[in-house]
Design a protein around this motif. Structure first.
Motif, PDB file in Angstrom:
ATOM      1  N   ASP A   1      47.309  10.801  63.806  1.00  0.00           N
ATOM      2  CA  ASP A   1      47.633  11.082  65.203  1.00  0.00           C
ATOM      3  C   ASP A   1      47.371  12.548  65.555  1.00  0.00           C
ATOM      4  O   ASP A   1      47.001  12.864  66.691  1.00  0.00           O
ATOM      5  CB  ASP A   1      49.075  10.690  65.514  1.00  0.00           C
ATOM      6  N   GLU A   2      47.518  13.454  64.573  1.00  0.00           N
ATOM      7  CA  GLU A   2      47.252  14.876  64.808  1.00  0.00           C
ATOM      8  C   GLU A   2      45.803  15.102  65.218  1.00  0.00           C
ATOM      9  O   GLU A   2      45.504  15.895  66.114  1.00  0.00           O
ATOM     10  CB  GLU A   2      47.530  15.678  63.542  1.00  0.00           C
ATOM     11  N   LEU A   3      44.918  14.401  64.551  1.00  0.00           N
ATOM     12  CA  LEU A   3      43.484  14.544  64.816  1.00  0.00           C
ATOM     13  C   LEU A   3      43.130  13.996  66.195  1.00  0.00           C
ATOM     14  O   LEU A   3      42.413  14.630  66.977  1.00  0.00           O
ATOM     15  CB  LEU A   3      42.712  13.810  63.726  1.00  0.00           C
ATOM     16  N   LEU A   4      43.660  12.819  66.514  1.00  0.00           N
ATOM     17  CA  LEU A   4      43.312  12.142  67.756  1.00  0.00           C
ATOM     18  C   LEU A   4      43.857  12.852  68.988  1.00  0.00           C
ATOM     19  O   LEU A   4      43.292  12.748  70.082  1.00  0.00           O
ATOM     20  CB  LEU A   4      43.814  10.692  67.709  1.00  0.00           C
ATOM     21  N   LEU A   5      44.946  13.591  68.832  1.00  0.00           N
ATOM     22  CA  LEU A   5      45.513  14.337  69.954  1.00  0.00           C
ATOM     23  C   LEU A   5      44.531  15.348  70.530  1.00  0.00           C
ATOM     24  O   LEU A   5      44.631  15.717  71.695  1.00  0.00           O
ATOM     25  CB  LEU A   5      46.795  15.055  69.507  1.00  0.00           C
ATOM     26  N   GLY A   6      43.598  15.796  69.709  1.00  0.00           N
ATOM     27  CA  GLY A   6      42.642  16.783  70.184  1.00  0.00           C
ATOM     28  C   GLY A   6      41.297  16.212  70.558  1.00  0.00           C
ATOM     29  O   GLY A   6      40.345  16.970  70.785  1.00  0.00           O
ATOM     30  N   HIS A   7      41.193  14.880  70.643  1.00  0.00           N
ATOM     31  CA  HIS A   7      39.882  14.287  70.925  1.00  0.00           C
ATOM     32  C   HIS A   7      39.688  14.047  72.418  1.00  0.00           C
ATOM     33  O   HIS A   7      40.526  13.403  73.069  1.00  0.00           O
ATOM     34  CB  HIS A   7      39.704  12.974  70.160  1.00  0.00           C
ATOM     35  N   PRO A   8      38.590  14.522  72.999  1.00  0.00           N
ATOM     36  CA  PRO A   8      38.394  14.434  74.453  1.00  0.00           C
ATOM     37  C   PRO A   8      38.187  13.022  74.989  1.00  0.00           C
ATOM     38  O   PRO A   8      38.322  12.814  76.203  1.00  0.00           O
ATOM     39  CB  PRO A   8      37.145  15.302  74.686  1.00  0.00           C
ATOM     40  N   ALA A   9      37.851  12.055  74.140  1.00  0.00           N
ATOM     41  CA  ALA A   9      37.635  10.691  74.627  1.00  0.00           C
ATOM     42  C   ALA A   9      38.938   9.915  74.770  1.00  0.00           C
ATOM     43  O   ALA A   9      38.948   8.806  75.311  1.00  0.00           O
ATOM     44  CB  ALA A   9      36.695   9.934  73.683  1.00  0.00           C
ATOM     45  N   ILE A  10      40.030  10.494  74.289  1.00  0.00           N
ATOM     46  CA  ILE A  10      41.311   9.786  74.227  1.00  0.00           C
ATOM     47  C   ILE A  10      42.311  10.423  75.184  1.00  0.00           C
ATOM     48  O   ILE A  10      42.498  11.640  75.182  1.00  0.00           O
ATOM     49  CB  ILE A  10      41.854   9.797  72.783  1.00  0.00           C
ATOM     50  N   ASN A  11      42.973   9.588  75.992  1.00  0.00           N
ATOM     51  CA  ASN A  11      43.979  10.093  76.933  1.00  0.00           C
ATOM     52  C   ASN A  11      45.358  10.228  76.300  1.00  0.00           C
ATOM     53  O   ASN A  11      46.054  11.220  76.521  1.00  0.00           O
ATOM     54  CB  ASN A  11      44.087   9.152  78.140  1.00  0.00           C
ATOM     55  N   THR A  12      45.756   9.211  75.528  1.00  0.00           N
ATOM     56  CA  THR A  12      47.115   9.170  74.996  1.00  0.00           C
ATOM     57  C   THR A  12      47.095   8.699  73.548  1.00  0.00           C
ATOM     58  O   THR A  12      46.370   7.753  73.211  1.00  0.00           O
ATOM     59  CB  THR A  12      48.001   8.206  75.813  1.00  0.00           C
ATOM     60  N   VAL A  13      47.899   9.353  72.727  1.00  0.00           N
ATOM     61  CA  VAL A  13      48.058   8.938  71.332  1.00  0.00           C
ATOM     62  C   VAL A  13      49.494   8.462  71.140  1.00  0.00           C
ATOM     63  O   VAL A  13      50.448   9.177  71.444  1.00  0.00           O
ATOM     64  CB  VAL A  13      47.746  10.084  70.353  1.00  0.00           C
ATOM     65  N   LEU A  14      49.631   7.233  70.647  1.00  0.00           N
ATOM     66  CA  LEU A  14      50.938   6.628  70.402  1.00  0.00           C
ATOM     67  C   LEU A  14      51.121   6.510  68.898  1.00  0.00           C
ATOM     68  O   LEU A  14      50.345   5.821  68.227  1.00  0.00           O
ATOM     69  CB  LEU A  14      51.007   5.243  71.060  1.00  0.00           C
ATOM     70  N   THR A  15      52.114   7.195  68.369  1.00  0.00           N
ATOM     71  CA  THR A  15      52.299   7.241  66.920  1.00  0.00           C
ATOM     72  C   THR A  15      53.047   6.006  66.429  1.00  0.00           C
ATOM     73  O   THR A  15      54.186   5.750  66.841  1.00  0.00           O
ATOM     74  CB  THR A  15      53.055   8.508  66.508  1.00  0.00           C
ATOM     75  N   LEU A  16      52.405   5.240  65.567  1.00  0.00           N
ATOM     76  CA  LEU A  16      52.996   4.024  65.006  1.00  0.00           C
ATOM     77  C   LEU A  16      54.096   4.403  64.014  1.00  0.00           C
ATOM     78  O   LEU A  16      53.862   5.227  63.121  1.00  0.00           O
ATOM     79  CB  LEU A  16      51.919   3.208  64.298  1.00  0.00           C
ATOM     80  N   PRO A  17      55.290   3.843  64.140  1.00  0.00           N
ATOM     81  CA  PRO A  17      56.348   4.139  63.170  1.00  0.00           C
ATOM     82  C   PRO A  17      55.900   3.777  61.757  1.00  0.00           C
ATOM     83  O   PRO A  17      55.312   2.718  61.535  1.00  0.00           O
ATOM     84  CB  PRO A  17      57.507   3.239  63.623  1.00  0.00           C
ATOM     85  N   SER A  18      56.152   4.657  60.820  1.00  0.00           N
ATOM     86  CA  SER A  18      55.753   4.405  59.431  1.00  0.00           C
ATOM     87  C   SER A  18      56.764   5.053  58.503  1.00  0.00           C
ATOM     88  O   SER A  18      57.693   5.731  58.946  1.00  0.00           O
ATOM     89  CB  SER A  18      54.347   4.953  59.172  1.00  0.00           C
ATOM     90  N   GLY A  19      56.572   4.852  57.221  1.00  0.00           N
ATOM     91  CA  GLY A  19      57.505   5.394  56.248  1.00  0.00           C
ATOM     92  C   GLY A  19      58.590   4.395  55.900  1.00  0.00           C
ATOM     93  O   GLY A  19      58.747   3.349  56.558  1.00  0.00           O
TER      94      GLY A  19
END
Length: 329
Positions: free
Chosen positions: A54-72
């Motif tokens: 999700d850290e990487l995708l937050l900075g991608h110009p083609a993407i408006n919103t990043v939703l972090t899937l619960p994990s762990g």
């Protein structure tokens, strides 16, 4: 939306993309996502991703919103069910499944997205409105970018992008200059990036060989910067101690956006078949990739051929599932 019309002829205003778990696989979806953005420049594109992708995708110009899937360990099945159901309020038009798993299709179905695209694998076809056929041979042999792009065939896109878009910095991101200076390196100082770790132990070149490689590079006057996760810190420190402290440095813990900027500064990346290799390819760094049981034909770096070199040993049984004691005879 009109169910009687083909998907490519619909007025699509929003997409929900469910990306794979591994960093390398996420990187290989980006040329496909960029192609989707070109075809639908005004659409809202949201992505479901695990940390740290999700850290990487937050900075991608083609993407408006990043939703972090619960994990762990603290986030089990019911937490993911709650997460998926909470997405209903967004009324997504089209959902795209890049993973092959039944679980990802099940969770996507809970979001209420109207049209659901994905491969008809793992007995999940009934959860998809636009299942895409594949074969066990293609799953093992087709290059991942092409494999992911085929999922969107009902949208009739042109082709996946040939290169990666440049990431944008987010508030709070450290600059590459500051981190390099903190490491004792000048901003324009030449160095080689080396990643000795991997997601699976069986994929990794032996640490002793990385130590020997570092020593030889240092003898030639080449400064080495070690790349890795916090879990790989013991491995990185072992290699660092095998050479001169002023010639081997370790990148401190940073998010993937900042790490990508640091990798862009390197002259060459040497490393195992891993997410770090794909991250380096994403920012255009020449790659020397070391492949063991994996298959470079399906998951090699997405970069022009003149900027990559793959080192591997093609045994008659390659590639394998990396369960050596069960498979090897």
């Amino acid at each position: 939306m009109d169910n009687t019309r083909p998907l490519y002829n619909q007025d699509i205003r929003s997409f929900l993309l469910w990306v794979p778990n591994w960093i390398g696989d996420v990187v290989l979806t980006l040329p496909v996502i960029q192609s989707l953005r070109r075809a639908y420049p005004m659409a809202q594109i949201s992505v479901v991703a695990k940390s740290p992708s999700d850290e990487l995708l937050l900075g991608h110009p083609a993407i408006n919103t990043v939703l972090t899937l619960p994990s762990g360990l603290e986030n089990g099945f019911w937490q993911k069910v709650k997460f998926a159901r909470n997405l209903k309020k967004f009324n997504f038009d089209v959902g795209v499944l890049f993973p092959n798993s039944f679980g990802s299709a099940f969770f996507l179905s809970l979001t209420g997205v109207k049209f659901r695209l994905g491969y008809d694998t793992d007995a999940r076809g009934f959860l998809l409105t636009h299942p895409v056929a594949t074969t066990s041979h293609l799953k093992k042999s087709q290059y991942r970018v092409e494999y992911y792009f085929k999922i969107l065939s009902s949208l009739k896109l042109g082709a996946p992008d040939a290169s990666f878009a440049k990431l944008t910095s987010q508030e709070g991101d450290a600059t590459a200059r500051k981190i390099l200076l903190d490491m004792g390196l000048d901003e324009d100082e030449e160095f080689l990036a080396l990643h000795p770790g991997t997601s699976k132990v069986e994929r990794g070149w032996h640490v002793e060989r990385f130590e020997i490689l570092c020593q030889k590079l240092i003898e030639d006057g080449i400064r080495v910067v070690l790349v890795g996760t916090e879990k790989e810190s013991e491995l990185l420190n072992r290699i660092r101690k095998s050479g001169k402290p002023d010639m081997i440095k370790i990148i401190p813990p940073v998010n993937l956006r900042v790490l990508a900027k640091l990798l862009r500064k390197s002259r060459l990346f040497i490393g195992n078949d891993s997410g770090m290799m794909h991250l380096a390819a994403m920012v255009g760094v020449p790659i020397l990739g070391i492949f063991g049981p994996g298959n470079s034909k399906t998951s090699g770096p997405y970069i022009e051929m003149k900027k990559q070199e793959v080192v591997t040993k093609n045994f008659s049984c390659s590639p394998c599932k990396q369960k050596f004691f069960k498979e090897c005879k």
